[in-house]
Design an enzyme around this catalytic site. Structure first.
Site, PDB file in Angstrom:
ATOM      1  N   GLU A 105      29.067  38.577  46.166  1.00  0.00           N
ATOM      2  CA  GLU A 105      28.663  40.168  46.736  1.00  0.00           C
ATOM      3  C   GLU A 105      27.655  40.578  45.629  1.00  0.00           C
ATOM      4  O   GLU A 105      27.634  40.358  44.335  1.00  0.00           O
ATOM      5  CB  GLU A 105      29.929  41.176  46.644  1.00  0.00           C
ATOM      6  CG  GLU A 105      30.897  40.511  47.958  1.00  0.00           C
ATOM      7  CD  GLU A 105      32.052  41.372  48.206  1.00  0.00           C
ATOM      8  OE1 GLU A 105      32.495  41.563  49.193  1.00  0.00           O
ATOM      9  OE2 GLU A 105      32.438  41.914  46.974  1.00  0.00           O
ATOM     10  N   CYS A 151      24.181  46.104  40.946  1.00  0.00           N
ATOM     11  CA  CYS A 151      25.278  45.230  40.321  1.00  0.00           C
ATOM     12  C   CYS A 151      25.380  43.961  40.884  1.00  0.00           C
ATOM     13  O   CYS A 151      25.562  43.617  42.062  1.00  0.00           O
ATOM     14  CB  CYS A 151      26.623  45.955  40.833  1.00  0.00           C
ATOM     15  SG  CYS A 151      28.074  45.404  39.948  1.00  0.00           S
ATOM     16  N   CYS A 174      35.985  34.026  39.328  1.00  0.00           N
ATOM     17  CA  CYS A 174      36.023  34.152  37.992  1.00  0.00           C
ATOM     18  C   CYS A 174      37.315  33.392  37.393  1.00  0.00           C
ATOM     19  O   CYS A 174      38.344  33.248  38.083  1.00  0.00           O
ATOM     20  CB  CYS A 174      36.642  35.503  37.624  1.00  0.00           C
ATOM     21  SG  CYS A 174      36.124  36.120  35.921  1.00  0.00           S
ATOM     22  N   CYS A 187      42.091  38.983  34.772  1.00  0.00           N
ATOM     23  CA  CYS A 187      42.403  40.199  34.370  1.00  0.00           C
ATOM     24  C   CYS A 187      43.399  40.911  35.488  1.00  0.00           C
ATOM     25  O   CYS A 187      43.068  40.663  36.599  1.00  0.00           O
ATOM     26  CB  CYS A 187      41.297  41.110  34.127  1.00  0.00           C
ATOM     27  SG  CYS A 187      40.014  40.269  32.960  1.00  0.00           S
ATOM     28  N   CYS A 235      42.119  43.223  38.169  1.00  0.00           N
ATOM     29  CA  CYS A 235      40.751  43.031  38.959  1.00  0.00           C
ATOM     30  C   CYS A 235      41.027  42.196  40.167  1.00  0.00           C
ATOM     31  O   CYS A 235      41.538  40.971  40.123  1.00  0.00           O
ATOM     32  CB  CYS A 235      39.804  42.375  37.660  1.00  0.00           C
ATOM     33  SG  CYS A 235      38.271  41.997  38.610  1.00  0.00           S
ATOM     34  N   CYS A 287      34.015  49.174  41.211  1.00  0.00           N
ATOM     35  CA  CYS A 287      34.240  48.216  40.231  1.00  0.00           C
ATOM     36  C   CYS A 287      35.713  47.420  40.413  1.00  0.00           C
ATOM     37  O   CYS A 287      36.795  48.110  40.621  1.00  0.00           O
ATOM     38  CB  CYS A 287      34.561  48.816  38.849  1.00  0.00           C
ATOM     39  SG  CYS A 287      33.165  49.839  38.346  1.00  0.00           S
TER      40      CYS A 287
HETATM   41  N1  SAH Z   1      33.669  40.140  34.215  1.00  0.00           N
HETATM   42  C1  SAH Z   1      32.806  41.044  33.525  1.00  0.00           C
HETATM   43  C2  SAH Z   1      32.035  41.748  34.276  1.00  0.00           C
HETATM   44  C3  SAH Z   1      32.486  42.217  35.745  1.00  0.00           C
HETATM   45  S1  SAH Z   1      33.749  43.176  36.027  1.00  0.00           S
HETATM   46  C4  SAH Z   1      33.684  41.757  32.624  1.00  0.00           C
HETATM   47  O1  SAH Z   1      35.000  41.803  32.941  1.00  0.00           O
HETATM   48  O2  SAH Z   1      33.117  42.779  32.015  1.00  0.00           O
HETATM   49  C5  SAH Z   1      32.769  45.005  35.833  1.00  0.00           C
HETATM   50  C6  SAH Z   1      33.964  45.930  35.167  1.00  0.00           C
HETATM   51  O3  SAH Z   1      34.647  46.456  36.095  1.00  0.00           O
HETATM   52  C7  SAH Z   1      34.773  45.457  34.169  1.00  0.00           C
HETATM   53  O4  SAH Z   1      34.793  46.388  32.929  1.00  0.00           O
HETATM   54  C8  SAH Z   1      36.188  45.288  34.642  1.00  0.00           C
HETATM   55  O5  SAH Z   1      37.149  45.221  33.790  1.00  0.00           O
HETATM   56  C9  SAH Z   1      35.991  46.378  35.393  1.00  0.00           C
HETATM   57  N2  SAH Z   1      37.289  46.546  36.443  1.00  0.00           N
HETATM   58  C10 SAH Z   1      37.684  45.290  37.024  1.00  0.00           C
HETATM   59  N3  SAH Z   1      38.610  45.594  37.963  1.00  0.00           N
HETATM   60  C11 SAH Z   1      38.664  47.075  38.139  1.00  0.00           C
HETATM   61  C12 SAH Z   1      39.593  47.801  38.989  1.00  0.00           C
HETATM   62  N4  SAH Z   1      40.399  47.496  39.917  1.00  0.00           N
HETATM   63  N5  SAH Z   1      38.988  49.142  38.745  1.00  0.00           N
HETATM   64  C13 SAH Z   1      38.361  49.642  38.011  1.00  0.00           C
HETATM   65  N6  SAH Z   1      37.710  48.888  37.025  1.00  0.00           N
HETATM   66  C14 SAH Z   1      37.737  47.439  37.271  1.00  0.00           C
HETATM   67 FE1  SF4 Z   2      36.751  38.335  35.590  1.00  0.00          FE
HETATM   68 FE2  SF4 Z   2      37.435  40.684  36.620  1.00  0.00          FE
HETATM   69 FE3  SF4 Z   2      38.417  39.927  34.294  1.00  0.00          FE
HETATM   70 FE4  SF4 Z   2      35.654  40.611  34.643  1.00  0.00          FE
HETATM   71  S1  SF4 Z   2      37.242  42.008  34.989  1.00  0.00           S
HETATM   72  S2  SF4 Z   2      36.579  38.967  33.447  1.00  0.00           S
HETATM   73  S3  SF4 Z   2      35.655  39.754  36.658  1.00  0.00           S
HETATM   74  S4  SF4 Z   2      38.669  38.794  36.217  1.00  0.00           S
END
Ligand code: SAH
Ligand code: SF4
Length: 419
Positions: free
Chosen positions: A122, A135, A142, A146, A149, A392
């Site tokens: 996406e 973005c 991934c 996390c 996420c 995000c």
């Molecule tokens: N993998 C990279 C970049 C992609 S995520 C990273 O983790 O930095 C972009 C941002 O969105 C990151 O800061 C991530 O932690 C945040 N994010 C992920 N899931 C989210 C959620 N459910 N609500 C708000 N922010 C989130």
């Molecule tokens: Fe991967 Fe989501 Fe963690 Fe970013 S926030 S490193 S996309 S699992």
């Protein structure tokens, strides 16, 4: 596009599957998108042009591809009419395939894209009054899970190639109608006079900024992300300044210094917690690269200064990481490491099955106030495109949303019908 048979690259920070270097498509033609200029020149020589011709033609073709955004060799008007079919027989100008394009009520746009070998990913465009941010995804899925996420609940399918990464920016320019138009010579002169460095200015443009914050961890696909961003930054390419590009990482320390040195883009770090206990839980990579080590790597990030501060992203999770004490500890840590920092507070964006709730607006405000009072800017990021799951952490492609069992059933059914 590249042959995407999986292989591991020895010496990577962590071995992850990547696509091989270019291999011709089934019809034998090679996709030029994602290739640096010297590689295009080499390919032209291999295809039979003499050295002088290859040099000239590769320069012209590169300009048409990345500066003008043409998708047909026939549109390259300064290349001889007889030469254009010669190119078209051997090469193609690819774009990611668009499966679906969605529009949010707040103007945010999300595209579901597909690689040539059938993987969905996406890309999101977020328009604001003074800027427009694209973005961009770096991986399908991934490897880092996390817990808050949505993308993190997907398995990693594979890294995106340089062509698939830069292709997202090109596709966005196609969709926004933002390629320079008109006769090449006249327009070039006008552009050069206005901006001798060859960089686009933000004036009147919709797409002004890029964030590597889509699906995936860009520093686990460092080489391809770097190659793609070099094309984006090339003055004769997409010509977007490195100051308008931000790469977000969850903290892949060994690749951070290279990122500063080899690309020099702005850095955003997904911090999200200030104690080992909580960060280990919500960003499991913390067990490998700990908090203090991460903050030290930020302090050492080449190019960071008060004029170019590092952004620390902090997702607001109710009763998990959002207390006054957490806010004070955040200020203390950022000061201890003497970091030129700004904090971006991200209200948690929910997704089906998530085990967290977003902090209340009052809590977020109190947290933000403490950080501001500590002398560090801590604005709250307004969630965008929530109604189309474009915010995000909400990105997760439909194909991957299917359960394992459902995929297995479909595969079995396909086998049975011999499709
Ligand atoms: N993998 C990279 C970049 C992609 S995520 C990273 O983790 O930095 C972009 C941002 O969105 C990151 O800061 C991530 O932690 C945040 N994010 C992920 N899931 C989210 C959620 N459910 N609500 C708000 N922010 C989130
Ligand atoms: Fe991967 Fe989501 Fe963690 Fe970013 S926030 S490193 S996309 S699992």
């Amino acid at each position: 596009m590249a042959d995407t048979t999986l292989m591991t690259i020895p010496g990577q920070v962590d071995p992850v599957p990547v696509a091989r270097d270019i291999t011709p498509r089934e019809d034998g033609r090679i996709d030029l998108i994602g290739l640096p200029r010297p590689r295009i020149r080499e390919l032209f020589e291999e295809a039979g042009l003499d050295a002088r011709q290859a040099k000239l033609r590769s320069k012209q073709v590169f300009h048409w591809l990345y500066h003008r955004g043409v998708t047909e060799f026939d549109a390259m008007t300064d290349i001889a009419k007889t030469m254009r079919p010669w190119l078209a027989e051997r090469f193609v100008i690819g774009r990611p395939n668009v499966v679906e394009a969605q529009h949010s009520s707040d103007g945010t746009r999300k595209w579901l894209l597909q690689t040539d070998d059938g993987h969905d990913f996406e890309m999101v465009f977020i328009p604001d009054a003074d800027r427009g941010t694209l973005c961009v995804s770096s991986q399908v899925g991934c490897t880092l899970n996390c817990t808050f996420c949505h993308t993190g609940t997907m398995r990693l399918v594979r890294n995106l190639t340089p062509g698939e990464i830069v292709g997202q920016v090109m596709l966005a320019r196609d969709a926004l109608g933002e390629w320079p138009k008109g006769v090449m010579d006249g327009l070039d002169e006008a552009e050069d006079a206005k901006d001798p460095v060859g960089h686009y200015t933000a004036d009147g443009r919709l797409l002004t900024n890029i964030v590597m914050m889509g699906m995936g961890e860009p520093l686990y696909n460092f080489d391809y992300v770097r190659d793609a961003l070099k094309l984006v930054m090339d003055g004769d390419g997409l010509a977007l300044s490195k100051r308008r590009i931000t790469l977000s990482t969850s903290g892949v320390i060994p690749a951070m210094e290279r990122c500063g040195q080899e690309i020099g883009v702005n850095l955003a770090v997904s911090l999200h917690a200030v104690t080992k206990e909580v960060r280990d839980e919500i960003v499991p990579l913390n067990k490998k690269y700990g908090l203090e080590e991460l903050l030290q790597a930020c302090a050492d990030y080449p190019g960071a200064s008060n004029a170019r501060r590092i952004t620390f992203e902090y997702v607001m999770l109710k009763d998990k990481n959002d207390s006054d004490e957490d806010a004070r500890e955040l200020v203390r840590l950022l000061k201890q490491f003497n970091l030129p920092a700004k904090v971006n507070l991200i209200p948690f964006n929910p997704w089906p099955g998530a085990n967290y709730e977003c902090s209340t607006p009052e809590r977020i405000k109190a947290f933000s106030d403490i950080v501001f009072e500590g002398g560090i800017s801590a604005p709250v990021r307004t969630p965008r495109g929530r109604d189309i799951d474009a915010a995000c952490g909400q990105l997760k492609t439909a194909a991957e949303k299917k359960s394992r069992a459902q995929r297995d059933r479909e595969a079995a059914a396909q086998l049975a019908t011999g499709e």
